[in-house]
Design a protein around this motif. Sequence first.
Motif, short mmCIF file in Angstrom:
data_model
loop_
_atom_site.label_atom_id
_atom_site.label_comp_id
_atom_site.label_asym_id
_atom_site.label_seq_id
_atom_site.Cartn_x
_atom_site.Cartn_y
_atom_site.Cartn_z
N UNK A 37 29.33 9.62 31.07
CA UNK A 37 30.40 9.92 32.02
C UNK A 37 30.15 9.18 33.33
N UNK A 38 28.91 9.19 33.80
CA UNK A 38 28.60 8.49 35.04
C UNK A 38 28.81 6.99 34.89
N UNK A 39 28.37 6.46 33.77
CA UNK A 39 28.53 5.03 33.52
C UNK A 39 30.01 4.67 33.43
N UNK A 40 30.76 5.50 32.76
CA UNK A 40 32.19 5.23 32.60
C UNK A 40 32.93 5.37 33.93
N UNK A 41 32.39 6.22 34.82
CA UNK A 41 33.00 6.31 36.15
C UNK A 41 32.87 4.96 36.86
N UNK A 42 31.81 4.24 36.56
CA UNK A 42 31.59 2.96 37.22
C UNK A 42 32.42 1.84 36.62
N UNK A 43 32.47 1.78 35.29
CA UNK A 43 33.09 0.60 34.67
C UNK A 43 34.07 0.93 33.56
N UNK A 44 34.56 2.15 33.49
CA UNK A 44 35.46 2.60 32.43
C UNK A 44 34.74 2.68 31.08
#
Lengths: 405, 405
Positions: A328-335
């Motif tokens: 979730x954190x990673x996807x917040x950064x780069x989708x």
Amino acid sequence: MTVVIRSNEVRRGNRGLVLSAVRMGGLVSRTDIGRKTGLSAATVSAITSDLIADGFLIQPADANQVPASSGRGRPKVALSVNPMAALIGVVIFQLNRVSAAVVDYSGATISESAHELSSADLSRESIRDALVGCLREALNSSGQNERLLMRIAVSIQGVTDVSGKYLLWSPITDHRDLPLAGWMRQAFSVPASVSNDCDLMARALNRREPELYGTSFASIMLSYGVGMGLFLRGNIINGLNTSGTEFGHMVFQPGGALCRCGRRGCIEAYAGDYAIQRAALGRSEDAPPPAPSAHIDFKQIADLAHAGDPQAIHAIEEAGRAIGTGLVSLFALVDAFPIALIGQGTIVFDYMEPSIRKALQGAVAGEGTNIDIHCFVDEKPLVAEGCALTALVVLDEEIADAAVI
Amino acid sequence: MTVVIRSNEVRRGNRGLVLSAVRMGGLVSRTDIGRKTGLSAATVSAITSDLIADGFLIQPADANQVPASSGRGRPKVALSVNPMAALIGVVIFQLNRVSAAVVDYSGATISESAHELSSADLSRESIRDALVGCLREALNSSGQNERLLMRIAVSIQGVTDVSGKYLLWSPITDHRDLPLAGWMRQAFSVPASVSNDCDLMARALNRREPELYGTSFASIMLSYGVGMGLFLRGNIINGLNTSGTEFGHMVFQPGGALCRCGRRGCIEAYAGDYAIQRAALGRSEDAPPPAPSAHIDFKQIADLAHAGDPQAIHAIEEAGRAIGTGLVSLFALVDAFPIALIGQGTIVFDYMEPSIRKALQGAVAGEGTNIDIHCFVDEKPLVAEGCALTALVVLDEEIADAAVI
DNA sequence: CTATTTAATTCGAGGGTCGAAAAAAATAGT
DNA sequence: ACTATTTTTTTCGACCCTCGAATTAAATAG
């Protein structure tokens, strides 16, 4: 974008384009290369005749495996990479295991060698000797002229510097700043580079399944520790100074469980093998992680879970929650992007998946639940493939660079 | 690397190089351009004479502000960007405020216009009319021929699609998928793009302080919400589908405080203005965030902290812990880099810094405590500068592309 | 055996950059 | 005042690269 372009560098770039089109295609005709690269037939003709003259491409006699567009017309002439153009050495240093292979310029493995050893107990010199010796064995048994060796690629579990010269830190040895690339270069008198194994797995998947892993995805390694190889828009992501993308050391629970890195609450402290085992056996989150030499078998954990042990099942679910939250954190950064889970840890994926997907639910893009997640239990072939690939790509660039005399 | 290069594209690239060298340099001679870009004097001469003929560069009469290397020799002829070559429109849509400016091709602001309004209450059409109207005003008061307008850049607080056409989501309005770029293009008949304000601030800092922010850094906006603009190796990072880098929605406490996005435990749910206020006033973490229209004044929180209110101080410290922990996760991925904190929230930085640095302590690189962190209270000039810059860079690329007839 | 079709090569044309030489425009020295 | 010197800028020819068109090559269809 920020550097001058000169005429001869145009040829350089286009030579590389042709070379990689042939490497990808296996057996391709000049017309096919033109179609793939966008170069005109005239240019392809000029470049391929150069590359054939230099010995990097050949027209294999075993002929026209290239299907003609129709029966009629002059048949296509198949081109392929010349396997004899070069040899590369591949060395893989894992927990308690060193292996090496000699690979020809077409990417085919010619010979292999492997040894079990106790990686945590080795001195710096023993590590050097083990790696050098293992490749030397593979080379000797290859039956090839050693002078064809052009480049060496080393894979390690651990953090490297971004230029690929040093092993900076690894869970499998207490030594730091090992000049692995320098050692190999000295021993074999050819350039060498060191890469993080997760990056190499990602490279292998990127090549192997371009539809799914061609542009953006992450490969997450679940075994001793939690590693990641990350591709975004077709490029692998590394740290500014190190190999980076240490997914396992993103923070899951601030101040939480004790991680092998000494800090608290890292994803790895919940999803690493030792962490899952610790939780499955009901030990405290403060229990210090075991020494590197202690190989932890995921089968043991899987057996407990299969037997219905609630503590084991909960431990695995927490691992999934940690991974999902990290995503979730990673996807917040780069989708969001597809995920490949790799390694022994995937044998308990069935217990892990629901909590991963639950954590992803309602994530930024609003579609957390349909993220592609696929598992690959055995990482070894991926590492070997990625390692060879890395060296071949660099070699191709050098060949493209080579000034026409 | 993956696309054919043709001869004319070489010129295209080098034209761009020359153009940006002049834009950066202000007043530079042809020799200087050669030195900066690496192009030969002959090529610089050819390219500049093209660009002068096309009206993009000029030789200002107010002469040789370029200092000669020595007194002797033919004096350098200064070149500069022709301010009259084009106009660009800048539109900034913030909470309860719309502003616009007309900027010439040299980057100088010619005219401005601004309006207060209640952004949350506007219909889609009212938003369109407000943005279009504000730029129209600036344009009218500029005294310039409207036909010189070449491009429009819009800045918004919120998430855009990666191609810069739509505002997908914003805290300042409930509307979704607003075709801001299309609206501006329709109204003024020139291309337009929409960018996230944090990206624009980062671009401005990148240009303004290249020593510190030239290659890798993050600008973190602390105001209504927590945004980020991220540069790595000189390139701005965006999401795969959206403007991305939503630092505020990385997870700090899984299942923790309620965030405006509807999920729980986001960094923003601890470090956003509403979150700090919520905690400072002792409200529950489950208290729903206030409506977008409610502008929260950081001064109020700062006053409480200055007065020694322990709840307020603790709230700010928690915000720092959330930010610091988020940075640890980010640094695990790509190693550490300098941070610029921007916005009203920085007025309580003194209370926040210790907990940020404490969270960073012992982080991967081992040197968490000496990360560069600088504060910029007023984001407006940065946004405006970044917005103009973005449009000018794109314009320069188009000009470099322009085929010689 | 000829017509047709497709693949690959050859041959200018056109566009680029570069180094060397030439031209331009100043100062320094006598 | 005039010449030598120095530095910047332009001009010119050599060389590299890609491309389209024409040509050559090598097969099948009838």
